[in-house]
Design a protein around this motif. Sequence first.
Motif: not given
Length: 70
Positions: A34-39, A13-22, A27-29
């Motif tokens: 995103y947080s809570g999504e299985p991967i 399960i994705i906990k967090d996306i750690v980036t300063e690049d909006e 793009f990832l969203f």
Amino acid sequence: MTLLEAEIGVEYIIKDIVTEDEEMNAFLFSLGCYSGEPITVISHLKGGCIVSIKDARYNMDTELAKAISI
């Protein structure tokens, strides 16, 4: 732990996306990453990994894989 350290074939399960690049965040969203999504990591490659998100497969480079906390 990041995607680069994940075991192949295990669903996380994705906990967090750690980036300063909006732009990278947006793009990832758009991929459904995103947080809570299985991967699941399908395979590790020299330049990143192949992941499965919402029944779709994506090739992520090392920078993207490091940004995803599981």
